[in-house]
Design a protein around this motif. Structure first.
Motif: not given
Length: 156
Positions: A45, A108, A122, A126
């Protein structure tokens, strides 16, 4: 594919992408956390501002694959890259999903990511949100159990 090989690939990928704001998640994150035995692909991402530049970097060493539009997953940007002996890389930015005639956006936050052993990960929280958004109940359950265990062990 063995674990050491995958770690090396993730480190190489993150080294290439280091100038950008991104994070690795999905099944690689679950594998990293010990919740999955083998990642399906490498989910990356990134910010919408970095998406085009990351695509350019990846296109120099990977083959960009055609994408079939999905009726519910309507992110602003999505690309898939492949290369022999690598899991596919799925790059996404501006994540959005249609649910019950509504468009739900997910933001994000690169500052949530952290570097560990040369891989930019990440946070599990999330991906819990993303798996809820993507309607992946098994993944949601895995991450919920992990986060509960994490809270319990940190309160000891």
């Amino acid at each position: 594919m063995n674990n050491a090989h995958l770690v090396t690939q993730l480190q190489q990928l993150c080294s290439l992408l280091q100038p950008f704001q991104f994070g690795v998640g999905g099944s690689c994150l679950l594998w990293h956390l010990g919740l999955d035995t083998q990642p399906n692909d490498i989910d990356v991402v990134c910010t919408e501002a970095d998406f085009a530049a990351i695509c350019t970097v990846l296109a120099s060493g990977f083959q960009r694959q055609p994408i079939t539009e999905h009726p519910q997953y309507v992110s602003a940007h999505f690309a898939r890259f492949s290369r022999a002996d690598w899991p596919d890389i799925e790059l996404m930015a501006g994540i959005a999903v249609k649910q019950h005639d509504r468009l739900i956006h997910w933001s994000f936050t690169p500052l949530h990511c952290h570097w560990q052993k040369k891989v930019c990960w990440m946070p599990p929280a999330d991906w819990l949100q993303l798996y809820q958004l993507f309607d992946r109940p098994q993944r949601v359950a895995q991450l919920r159990r992990y986060l509960v265990q994490l809270r319990l062990s940190s309160s000891d």
